[in-house]
Design an enzyme around this catalytic site. Structure first.
Site, PDB file in Angstrom:
ATOM      1  CB  CYS A  85      -2.004  -0.908 -10.815  1.00  0.00           C
ATOM      2  SG  CYS A  85      -1.841  -1.294 -12.564  1.00  0.00           S
ATOM      3  CB  CYS A  98      -3.415   0.193 -16.179  1.00  0.00           C
ATOM      4  SG  CYS A  98      -3.181  -1.568 -15.846  1.00  0.00           S
ATOM      5  CB  SER A  99      -6.519   1.500 -12.720  1.00  0.00           C
ATOM      6  OG  SER A  99      -7.233   0.993 -13.835  1.00  0.00           O
ATOM      7  CB  CYS A 100      -4.229  -4.109 -11.779  1.00  0.00           C
ATOM      8  SG  CYS A 100      -3.853  -4.239 -13.525  1.00  0.00           S
TER       9      CYS A 100
END
Lengths: 204, 225
Positions: free
Chosen positions: A108, A111-113
């Site tokens: 991702c 962000c940090s999906c």
């Protein structure tokens, strides 16, 4: 224009991060907006109950059951929900299969999906600038940093998780795993093999 | 035009540092607290996932770069609590005004945690927006990669994929449009596609001629090729 660039109230809290967290928890608790017992419960859930063991069960089942695998690759969300794996950050699941021709890698960049119900909370490196910046541009160099080298004939397909769709990699079933039970197969499945930065363990 | 979180393809970050698979889920106790406070505060219902992502992205570039992961979370949460009127700046300063908060009845209770986390928050919605692209069709992404509703606003088209030619791989249905939802302008659901790009359309020196990158992109980010 969003009223952002000059307005960052977080600076009113203590700068040291652990104290900043504590201060905000104290303020919110005092106002009855959060319940510390609920925080403990959330932490316990992601520390002890939800993690890569869930994804490993899905992979092991797919390795052993062609009908399950077909359904999983067709529309993963209801299939994994039937196993009890649904919820926050896993509402729209897609499972992608590694083959000798194509290796999948999930990132991702924005962000940090990450598929929480199947893999839990992402590891630090997944959220790092280095991984987010480089996985899309030089996936093979990144894989080398995980000790993974792909054959020349294998192409890499990087999945950048830009929407609410979450990806799980179905790694190739390792050689020498014939006749193993689902539990034994699940023990071969590593977290990183379901992100695409690793390969499953080979049975000894 | 750009924001610092949009780092796909960036040079200069050095090697990835893998951790052992059995490393603790939370390296520090405060990391766990930061995550839990953020989830619990989210259940007060004063914002959505797009608003909370944008709150992290609009940390100043200096803060975004120097803050560790959960420092970004907790700092953006503090900003969001004030921006949405849940807390005042005096509250953050620690001025004890006391009394029960009007939203206190909504606070997540320990016994509700399992069901709230299991319920999730799906992003697909019914939509009348017609599906414009078929699987296999060639498309070009918007350029520049910016929010077209709000200047400097939230978008999910990364800069590295702006103006690139790809092909529709899959239709995911119709999903909430983050560019609208992040700014409380409505959910504006529209078709969402997986779009596959040859690495050679994104990078000057791809590692392998067969490599590809797949992004999930909303219909309004795309034009027919």
């Amino acid at each position: 224009m969003p009223h952002d660039d000059h307005d960052h109230p977080h600076a009113l809290l203590p700068p040291e991060p652990a104290l900043r967290v504590k201060a905000l928890e104290t303020i919110l608790t005092r106002k009855g907006l959060i319940d510390p017992a609920a925080l403990d419960e959330i932490i316990d859930t992601y520390q002890n109950k939800i993690g890569p063991q869930n994804g490993a069960r899905v992979v092991a089942k797919a390795w052993g059951n062609p009908d399950f695998k077909r359904a999983l690759l067709e529309d993963a969300t209801p299939v994994v929900a039937d196993l009890g794996f649904y919820g926050r950050q896993g509402e729209h699941m897609v499972v992608v299969e590694n083959t000798p021709q194509q290796h999948n890698l999930v990132v991702c960049t924005l962000c940090s999906c990450y598929p929480w119900p199947l893999l839990g909370i992402p590891p630090g490196w997944y959220k790092s600038d280095a991984y987010r910046a480089r996985a899309v541009r030089e996936p093979r160099k990144v894989l080398a940093e995980f000790g993974v080298t792909l054959p020349k004939e294998t192409s890499v397909r990087v999945r950048d998780s830009t929407a609410e769709v979450r990806y799980l990699v179905l790694p190739m079933r390792p050689e020498g795993s014939d006749g193993l039970s689902e539990d034994e197969l699940a023990a071969l499945v590593t977290r990183d093999s379901m992100i695409g930065t690793g390969l499953p363990k080979v049975p000894s | 035009m750009t924001r610092v979180h949009d780092m796909g393809g960036r040079f200069g970050d050095g090697a990835v540092q893998p951790e052992p698979e059995d490393a603790p889920v939370f390296a520090e106790d405060w990391h766990a607290r930061a995550l839990a406070i953020t989830l619990a505060a989210g259940s007060l219902g004063q914002w959505n996932i797009d608003i909370s992502r944008h709150a992290r992205e609009k940390l100043s570039p200096k803060d975004y770069t120097r803050f560790s992961y959960y420092e970004k979370w907790i700092s953006a949460l503090a900003d969001l609590l004030v921006e949405s009127g849940v807390l005042s700046e005096d509250d953050l300063r620690g001025a004890d005004v006391g009394g029960k908060h009007p939203l206190a009845d909504r606070a997540m209770k320990a016994e509700a945690v399992a069901s709230v986390l299991a319920k999730g928050g799906p992003a697909d919605r019914p939509s009348n927006a017609p599906v414009k692209f078929d699987i296999g069709q060639e498309v070009v992404t918007a350029r520049p990669a910016v929010n077209r509703l709000v200047d400097g606003g939230h978008t999910r088209l990364p800069i590295y994929a702006a103006g690139a030619k790809g092909r529709i791989l899959k239709v995911h249905g119709t999903h909430v449009l983050p560019d609208s939802s992040a700014h409380r302008l409505g959910e504006a659901p529209e078709p969402l596609y997986a779009v596959v790009f040859p690495a050679s359309k994104l990078w000057t020196n791809p590692e392998h001629p067969g490599d590809e990158v797949v992004l999930d992109l909303w219909q309004s980010y795309l034009e027919p090729a």
